[in-house]
Structures are given as structure tokens and as C-alpha cells.
Design a protein around this motif. Structure first.
Motif, PDB file in Angstrom:
ATOM      1  N   ARG A 146       0.948  -1.092   0.096  1.00  0.00           N
ATOM      2  CA  ARG A 146       0.051  -0.164  -0.051  1.00  0.00           C
ATOM      3  C   ARG A 146       1.053   1.184   0.069  1.00  0.00           C
ATOM      4  NH1 ARG A 146      -5.060   0.718   4.088  1.00  0.00           N
ATOM      5  NH2 ARG A 146      -3.595   0.818   5.746  1.00  0.00           N
ATOM      6  N   ALA A 150       3.808   2.069  -3.514  1.00  0.00           N
ATOM      7  CA  ALA A 150       2.847   2.827  -4.300  1.00  0.00           C
ATOM      8  C   ALA A 150       3.272   3.485  -5.515  1.00  0.00           C
ATOM      9  CB  ALA A 150       2.113   3.912  -2.988  1.00  0.00           C
ATOM     10  N   HIS A 218      -4.499  -2.218  -7.292  1.00  0.00           N
ATOM     11  CA  HIS A 218      -5.298  -0.945  -7.524  1.00  0.00           C
ATOM     12  C   HIS A 218      -6.747  -1.146  -7.955  1.00  0.00           C
ATOM     13  CE1 HIS A 218      -1.836   1.342  -5.704  1.00  0.00           C
ATOM     14  NE2 HIS A 218      -1.189   0.726  -6.717  1.00  0.00           N
ATOM     15  N   SER A 334      -7.728   2.231  -2.502  1.00  0.00           N
ATOM     16  CA  SER A 334      -7.123   2.697  -3.839  1.00  0.00           C
ATOM     17  C   SER A 334      -7.588   1.690  -4.927  1.00  0.00           C
ATOM     18  CB  SER A 334      -5.598   2.742  -4.103  1.00  0.00           C
ATOM     19  OG  SER A 334      -5.053   3.047  -5.279  1.00  0.00           O
TER      20      SER A 334
END
Ligand SMILES: NC(=O)c1ccc[n+]([C@@H]2O[C@H](COP(=O)([O-])OP(=O)(O)OC[C@H]3O[C@@H](n4cnc5c(N)ncnc54)[C@H](O)[C@@H]3O)[C@@H](O)[C@H]2O)c1
Ligand SMILES: N[C@@H](CCO)C(=O)O
Ligand code: NA
Length: 431
Positions: A146, A150, A218, A334
Motif C-alpha cells: 500500500r 505505491a 489497485h 485505492s
């Protein structure tokens, strides 16, 4: 700062994980206060029965059977949900968020079934929902996906994410034991539950795969999107066949990005003994991540157990508590990429097929033709034994799962084939 005012924590469930969370909150209170910047005070522990035997002594007056009342208390800042299952866990988490608390949970079953409902509630409430303990216990894997990764593009996540099944397969490999015998040993040692279905049939690993895929790519992936096969059909003969190829059988969770779609599956597979995941023994877990810029990363450690799992819960608790003090929150869900999920039939894989054949002229050609008719090319063929004992062991090159499974059906219907004795997918770099 809140002028030294404590952050108030409620823990829901006091079983294997909950009892260790309560223990650590007590034992580490000084360090936790220093790391958070304010005291962290346990104000309630919801249990099913007040008089049950527990692994930890809960301070006087904190136990309650009214979990709903506890999460609705206006003074509770942080709620730790370690009851498990769908209900009442979901309603309690939603109520905690609505009442202004931030939430830490270890509940992979709930996140994989209905994560979006929880994420949306957290977003609406402007609170945190953290769940590092839900996948691979103590191993930090969700936060790396996460946060640390990212800025990268993750293309594949390959993991051993269930300790019970890894223990069973490891036993079958090291001692030649059958599945039932190895399961009994796992139960005696307390790894497998009395009802081991969720572990053995791959439901637990599938839930974790859905969570990993959602974070890695995502996109929303739920347990229903995950192709799942457990290990109850893995035989001593499969494990022996793998040994002969220099491989080992593991229950793998595989999350892949294919063009713009994702493919997520959990099934037993043969991997070469030289693969890093082959050396993951007993009830340990490991997750292998491939990303565009970073390359290959591996995360390894205890994936289960009260104390290791509580470590991950406490890590989340500290982060969430710091966010509360700073009047901020961590990144929410996300899922902007909104990717399609590829059906298993379209997923590329490789098969190992052991076939009991009549040792007659032309058998090899007939078997090779069956593979060719389904567009599957063969990497290796090995013949073992002669006469009534003859076995052909075929390892294919990559093809779609649909092509490979129809090849196996075709083989089963052939006169020259007495029995297809072992079918297993092959992963890792063997080509
Ligand atoms: N044990 C592990 O190794 C491990 C690892 C990672 C994640 N988890 C997850 O952590 C969670 C807890 O697992 P566990 O192993 O501690 O389970 P557990 O069964 O030992 O504990 C759950 C506890 O919740 C209690 N409970 C049930 N309903 C309740 C209710 N309505 N109110 C209050 N208490 C209630 C039960 O009596 C039990 O004591 C699950 O979501 C599990 O998937 C566990
Ligand atoms: N039953 C799980 C616990 C951790 O989620 C396992 O064996 O890995
Ligand atoms: Na973890």
C-alpha cells in the motif's frame, strides 16, 4: 497533542489473537505511549462469555458481553476487531466507524467478502481502517504494497499464505505421509482447527489472495473472483512425483497482471526445489512480489499464531493512533484501476500429468498427439517402468488452463490410457 489525554481502545474478541493484543497493550504500555505520543488505554474487551478460560488476565471491570454497546461509546477512539467471521464483525466495524472510532482488524474473511462496504464507511467517517494482520500474520506485506510500492507497478504476487496447509504439505514431503495423517499431526500441534475446511480447501488462502490482488493492482478483487482448489486431493503419489522432478508441492496464492486484467488463483502446484518459496517449511508463510522498477522482493515469517498476529495488530494500532493525534488519516482504498478479472480458463499455466499407460508401441505418439490437438506443446516426457507398471510423466509448456484441462479429459478417454494418476500445475522457472 491532546494534553496527555489517553487514546481509548476497545478490543472485540479475546481468543488466540485478542488475548495477545490485550497482553501486549498491558506489557508495552510505556513504549506504546512514547511511540504514539499519548497513553493508549484499554477501556473494554468484548467477549462471548464472561466466565470463559482465557490466555490473559483482563483487568477488572473491562470485560463485557455487549460488543455493540462498547463500539457505540462516544469516548472510544480505536476499535480492534478480532472476533472473525462476517457477522457480527461487519456490523460492529460499521458501527465503530459511524461512531467516530478508527478500526484495526485481522478479519480476512470479511475484507475479502465485503471490503468495499467497510472502505466506503471508513471514507465517509473520515477514519482509518487498517488490516495488516489479515494477510500472512506478522509479516509486513500489506503496508509495503500500500505504501512502499505505491510508486511502482506490481506485476505479480506469489505467496504461501496459509500456515496449516504448508505444514501438511511439508510433512507429506519430508516423511512420505498421506494427507490424512499429516492433517492429524497439524491438528495435534494446534495449527489446524477442529474444522480445518477453510484452510485445507483453500478458502483462507483465497481470501488473502483477494486482499493482496486488490492492493497490488489497485482494483477491487473479492473472494468470489479467486479461482480456488485446496489440498485435500493431493496424494502421496503427487508429492513423490514432484520429488522425482526435483520439485515440491506447495499451496500457492498467485495474483497476476495480464495486460489490463488481473488473474487470481489459489491451488497446489509443483515448484522447483531451487525456488525461494520451496524452502518455506512447516507453518511459515512467504510472499514473493515482482514489480517493474524494484524487481523481485520476498517477505518471510510467521503467518499465524496469536502473538505474531498481535504484533501486526499493534503495529496498525500505533499508526492509527498517531493519525488520530495528528488529526489525519492514512491512505484509503485505492481501486482506481478498476480491472477486469480473467477467468481461470484463460489463465496461462503449465501442467504436470502422470499417466498409467499400456506399454505398447505407439503409446507415446498417441499421448503426444492428444497434447498437440489441444494446442499444448510438451516440455519433457519421462517413461517410468515397463509392462503393467508403465507410467508416462509429461510436463507441458505454457498454455491456457482451458487447453490443458481439455487435454487431460482427452487423455482420460483414450483406450491406451489406463488412468491419469496425477495432474498438477507447475509454477516457477523450469522452462
Ligand atoms: N489465529 C491466527 O493465527 C490468525 C492469524 C491471522 C488472522 N487471524 C484472524 O484474527 C481473527 C481472530 O482469530 P482468532 O484465531 O483469535 O480466533 P478465536 O476463535 O481464537 O477468537 C475469536 C474470539 O471471539 C469471540 N467472539 C465470538 N463472537 C463474539 C461476539 N459477538 N462478541 C465478542 N466476542 C466474540 C470468541 O468467543 C473467541 O474467543 C479472525 O478474523 C482470524 O481470521 C487469526
Ligand atoms: N489458519 C490460518 C491462520 C492465519 O491466517 C493459517 O493456517 O495460516
Ligand atoms: Na501481515
Amino acid at each position: 497533542m491532546r494534553d496527555g489525554k489517553p487514546l481509548k481502545v476497545a478490543v472485540l474478541g479475546c481468543g488466540s489473537v485478542g488475548s495477545q493484543v490485550v497482553r501486549l497493550l498491558g506489557e508495552q504500555s510505556g513504549d506504546l505511549a512514547a511511540r504514539v505520543g499519548a497513553p493508549v488505554e484499554l477501556v473494554g474487551v468484548a467477549v462471548r462469555r464472561l466466565d470463559a478460560a482465557r490466555e490473559v488476565e483482563v483487568p477488572e471491570g473491562l470485560l463485557t458481553t455487549d460488543a455493540a454497546g462498547l463500539v457505540a461509546r462516544a469516548d472510544v477512539d480505536l476499535v480492534v476487531e478480532v472476533i472473525g467471521g462476517i457477522e457480527p464483525a461487519r456490523s460492529l466495524i460499521l458501527s465503530a466507524l459511524e461512531n467516530g472510532a478508527s478500526v484495526v482488524t485481522a478479519n480476512k474473511a470479511l475484507l475479502a467478502e465485503d471490503g468495499p462496504t467497510l472502505f466506503e464507511a471508513a471514507e465517509k467517517a473520515g477514519r482509518d481502517l487498517y488490516y495488516e494482520a489479515a494477510v500472512a500474520g506478522a509479516i509486513p506485506i500489506l503496508r509495503p504494497l500500500r505504501e512502499s510500492l505505491a510508486g511502482d507497478k506490481v506485476t505479480r504476487v506469489l505467496g504461501i499464505v496459509n500456515g496449516t496447509t504448508n505444514f501438511i504439505l511439508d510433512k507429506m514431503d519430508s516423511s512420505g505421509a498421506g494427507f490424512t495423517e499429516a492433517l492429524e499431526e497439524a491438528q495435534e500441534l494446534g495449527y489446524a482447527e477442529a474444522d480445518p475446511t477453510a484452510d485445507v480447501e483453500g478458502f483462507d488462502a483465497a481470501a488473502k489472495a483477494a486482499i493482496l490482488a486488490s492492493l497490488a493492482f489497485h482494483s477491487r478483487v473479492t473472494a468470489n473472483d479467486v479461482y480456488r482448489e485446496g489440498i485435500s486431493e493431493v496424494t502421496a503419489a503427487d508429492v513423490q512425483s514432484a520429488r522425482e522432478m526435483g520439485s515440491v508441492v506447495k499451496l500457492l496464492a498467485i495474483c497476476e497482471l495480464k495486460d489490463d486484467a488481473v488473474a487470481v488463483r489459489v491451488h497446489p502446484a509443483m515448484i522447483p526445489r531451487s525456488h525461494p518459496l520451496a524452502s518455506v517449511r512447516e507453518a511459515y508463510n512467504a510472499v514473493f512480489v515482482e514489480s517493474q522498477a524494484a524487481g523481485q522482493l520476498m517477505f518471510y515469517g510467521p503467518g499465524a499464531g496469536g502473538s505474531p498476529t498481535a504484533s501486526a495488530v499493534l503495529g496498525d494500532l500505533v499508526t492509527v493512533a498517531r493519525n488520530r493525534l495528528a488529526n489525519t488519516r492514512g491512505a484509503g482504498e485505492s481501486a482506481y484501476a478498476d480491472r477486469a478479472v480473467l477467468p481461470m480458463g484463460e489463465t496461462l499455466t503449465r501442467y504436470h500429468v502422470a499417466i498409467d499407460v499400456a506399454d505398447k508401441a505407439g503409446v507415446l505418439a498417441a499421448v503426444a498427439l492428444a497434447f498437440a490437438e489441444h494446442g499444448v506443446s510438451i516440455q519433457t516426457v519421462r517413461q517410468e517402468g515397463r509392462g503393467d507398471e508403465a507410467q508416462l510423466v509429461v510436463v507441458s509448456h505454457e498454455a491456457t488452463d482451458a487447453q490443458l484441462s481439455s487435454t487431460v479429459e482427452h487423455l482420460r478417454g483414450m483406450d491406451m490410457v489406463r488412468e491419469v494418476t496425477s495432474v498438477m500445475r507447475v509454477e516457477g522457472d523450469q522452462e
